[in-house]
Write an enzyme that holds these catalytic residues in place. Structure first.
Site, PDB file in Angstrom:
ATOM      1  N   ILE A  86      -3.127  -4.418  -1.099  1.00 39.42           N
ATOM      2  CA  ILE A  86      -3.297  -4.786  -2.517  1.00 39.42           C
ATOM      3  C   ILE A  86      -3.374  -6.301  -2.667  1.00 39.42           C
ATOM      4  O   ILE A  86      -4.224  -6.817  -3.403  1.00 39.42           O
ATOM      5  CB  ILE A  86      -2.150  -4.193  -3.384  1.00 39.42           C
ATOM      6  CG1 ILE A  86      -2.184  -2.661  -3.293  1.00 39.42           C
ATOM      7  CG2 ILE A  86      -2.272  -4.639  -4.833  1.00 39.42           C
ATOM      8  CD1 ILE A  86      -1.020  -1.943  -3.965  1.00 39.42           C
ATOM      9  N   ASP A 103       3.253 -13.951   3.433  1.00 40.21           N
ATOM     10  CA  ASP A 103       3.562 -12.656   4.050  1.00 40.21           C
ATOM     11  C   ASP A 103       4.111 -12.945   5.442  1.00 40.21           C
ATOM     12  O   ASP A 103       3.400 -13.503   6.283  1.00 40.21           O
ATOM     13  CB  ASP A 103       2.281 -11.798   4.155  1.00 40.21           C
ATOM     14  CG  ASP A 103       2.581 -10.355   4.540  1.00 40.21           C
ATOM     15  OD1 ASP A 103       3.368 -10.143   5.474  1.00 40.21           O
ATOM     16  OD2 ASP A 103       2.028  -9.451   3.904  1.00 40.21           O
ATOM     17  N   GLU A 142      13.230   3.677 -13.516  1.00 38.04           N
ATOM     18  CA  GLU A 142      12.132   4.483 -14.087  1.00 38.04           C
ATOM     19  C   GLU A 142      12.573   5.942 -14.109  1.00 38.04           C
ATOM     20  O   GLU A 142      13.266   6.375 -13.192  1.00 38.04           O
ATOM     21  CB  GLU A 142      10.882   4.351 -13.213  1.00 38.04           C
ATOM     22  CG  GLU A 142      10.206   3.011 -13.352  1.00 38.04           C
ATOM     23  CD  GLU A 142       8.923   2.926 -12.513  1.00 38.04           C
ATOM     24  OE1 GLU A 142       8.288   3.958 -12.254  1.00 38.04           O
ATOM     25  OE2 GLU A 142       8.556   1.808 -12.120  1.00 38.04           O
ATOM     26  N   HIS A 157       3.817   2.149 -15.021  1.00 36.37           N
ATOM     27  CA  HIS A 157       3.552   2.500 -13.612  1.00 36.37           C
ATOM     28  C   HIS A 157       2.201   3.221 -13.449  1.00 36.37           C
ATOM     29  O   HIS A 157       2.132   4.342 -12.937  1.00 36.37           O
ATOM     30  CB  HIS A 157       4.695   3.349 -13.027  1.00 36.37           C
ATOM     31  CG  HIS A 157       4.785   3.213 -11.531  1.00 36.37           C
ATOM     32  ND1 HIS A 157       5.959   3.327 -10.843  1.00 36.37           N
ATOM     33  CD2 HIS A 157       3.830   2.973 -10.596  1.00 36.37           C
ATOM     34  CE1 HIS A 157       5.733   3.169  -9.552  1.00 36.37           C
ATOM     35  NE2 HIS A 157       4.439   2.958  -9.368  1.00 36.37           N
TER      36      HIS A 157
END
Ligand code: NAD
Length: 322
Positions: A160, A179, A278, A296
């Protein structure tokens, strides 16, 4: 010979269903509750169980259902499946990790565009038609900023993160990525049918991304220790007026630190697609007008569902053709 039966308990896109049916499989798209699942799988002799995030495939279910040969997850996260246990039992576990990267990247850009031009606020304000003070609103929302030329910090430069970089480059933004496990990403920018342009982005240090980005977007898995990656110390290092976006997992950003930083104007705006607790996010988060919100839906596009269905179908057909 009996046809192989697939239960897509959380549904499957019609295109994937069609590919499977044309290949001779029976695809059942009824949704069975956790209680009904074991007996249904056994009675119907289901060999493939497909799920999204709703159905849990735990050890007990795996033990009860000896007919299962494949457990398939439409999407990325496998938190709802006891993957190691299933594999131990000789069950193939498949997912579709790349199918929704572009959808998440586009949602991040939708939020980013919204935040820099106050669309998340002006939509709400203008919907109060009885009380819509047009000229006041026009004044309030007249100091938007542009994305072109600004720096997007991407934390987590996997599928992503790299897809997001292609949108950022296309908008004329600078990209800084962090990263710890990726040295560089080769970003392909495709313009219609022409050969894609390739741009190599080398990852930088965490501190450089935190301190020099105008906007930061997170695309990392939940750390094993369950601790947020962005908390008060990290926010303090960010430029004043930053926009922070989280479409990875709830809990990766410390929500209390986020609210405090919005309150002190250190964070100008935030966008969240994922939340702690959630499906019942904190009311403080939901009621904060400086946060652009979505429930989401990062992976939830029609195109992603088609890609997920097609990829699952291909993998199932390949497995039974061995
Ligand atoms: P990916 O595995 O391709 O990329 C994740 C990257 O994060 C990896 O390159 C990894 O090296 C890196 N990483 C790990 N720990 C890190 C750290 N501490 N700091 C910086 N980088 C770190 O995964 P992906 O497909 O790009 O997905 C990223 C996240 O998005 C996952 O958490 C996934 O669950 C989430 N996701 C959300 C939605 C949604 O609906 N909002 C949809 C799909 C995926």
């Amino acid at each position: 010979m009996d046809k192989i039966k697939i239960l897509a308990n959380d549904g499957i896109d019609d295109s994937g269903k069609k590919i499977l049916e044309e290949a001779g499989f029976v695809v059942i798209t009824d949704t069975k509750s956790a209680l009904e699942l074991p007996s249904f799988i056994n009675q119907q002799n289901i060999q493939v169980l497909l799920v999204r995030s709703a159905t849990k495939v735990r050890k007990e279910l795996i033990d009860e259902c000896a007919s299962l040969k494949i457990i398939g997850r439409g999407g990325v996260g496998m938190d709802n499946i006891d993957v190691a246990y299933a594999k131990e039992k000789g069950i193939e576990v498949i997912n579709t990790p790349a199918a929704s990267s572009q959808s998440v990247a586009e949602l991040v850009f939708a939020h980013l565009f919204s935040c820099v031009r106050f669309l998340h606020q002006s939509n709400v304000a203008m919907h109060h038609v009885e009380n819509c003070h047009f000229n006041e609103l026009k004044k309030s929302y007249s100091k938007g900023i542009e994305l072109r030329g600004k720096t997007l910090g991407i934390i987590g430069f996997g599928r992503i993160g790299q897809s997001l970089a292609s949108y950022a480059l296309g908008c004329g933004m600078k990209v800084l990525a962090y990263d710890p496990f990726v040295e560089k990403g080769v970003i392909k920018i495709a313009i219609e049918e022409q050969t894609p342009i390739e741009i190599t982005i080398k990852t930088k240090s965490f501190d450089e991304v935190l301190t020099t980005s105008d906007f930061i977007s997170l695309h990392v898995p939940m750390p094993n220790n369950g601790q947020p990656i962005i908390g008060e110390p990290e926010i303090k290092k960010m430029k004043k007026g930053i926009i922070l976006i989280n479409a990875s997992r709830g809990g990766i950003v410390d929500e209390i630190a986020l609210l405090n930083a919005i309150h002190s104007n250190h964070i100008y705006a935030a966008a969240l697609d994922v939340f702690n607790n959630e499906p019942e996010p904190s009311l403080h988060i939901l009621s904060n007008k400086n946060i652009s919100l979505s429930p989401h839906i990062g992976a939830s596009t029609i195109e992603a569902q088609e890609r997920i269905g097609a990829e699952l179908a291909e993998k199932i057909i390949a497995f039974f053709s061995k």
